[in-house]
Design an enzyme around this catalytic site. Sequence first.
Site, short mmCIF file in Angstrom:
data_model
loop_
_atom_site.label_atom_id
_atom_site.label_comp_id
_atom_site.label_asym_id
_atom_site.label_seq_id
_atom_site.Cartn_x
_atom_site.Cartn_y
_atom_site.Cartn_z
N LYS A 199 -17.74 17.70 45.42
CA LYS A 199 -19.08 17.84 44.86
C LYS A 199 -20.13 17.58 45.92
O LYS A 199 -19.92 16.79 46.84
CB LYS A 199 -19.28 16.85 43.71
CG LYS A 199 -18.41 17.10 42.50
CD LYS A 199 -18.70 16.11 41.40
CE LYS A 199 -17.84 16.38 40.17
NZ LYS A 199 -18.14 15.41 39.10
N SER B 27 -23.12 15.83 33.83
CA SER B 27 -24.24 15.74 34.77
C SER B 27 -24.69 17.12 35.21
O SER B 27 -25.89 17.36 35.39
CB SER B 27 -23.83 14.91 35.99
OG SER B 27 -23.58 13.57 35.62
#
Length: 160
Positions: free
Chosen positions: A41, A128
């Site tokens: 990520k 998220s």
Amino acid sequence: MSKAVYPGSFDPITLGHLNVIKRAAAVFDELLVCVMVNSDKRPLFSSGERVDFIGRTIARFPNVKVESTEELLIDYMKTRGANVIIKGLRAVSDFDWEFQIALINRKLDPNIETLFMPSSEKYTYLSSSVVKEMARYGADLKTFVPSEIIEEVINKVQKF
């Protein structure tokens, strides 16, 4: 004294994460929320920003602390005297990946257990990534992220 670690990227923390924190805090004497590095990520918020966001939202839980680390989770846990990993699960697809990681962690240290906590049904859709996408379009985030951080999330997301 029972001590658990809730690891994650928390980019940013959501009400789903906070729900898991609240529930885990009721089970363990101490809960460490740990902002981790995930090489898959690219976080929008810095590690320091994420620790700050979490710190402000967990103030109501006296037995919960927040930290960050770049260590392997198992090594972090050993230095903190924790032996339980908390993982929130939203869907069956989460379980497949998290189960694999739990087995690897057990191989690295057989004294470490992973506790899977199913998401509260009202947060099963929440991530998220979804929060950041909604913020880009100016959606109301009140039912997605803690009120303490809404303004910062919107400001940061709309800059990018």
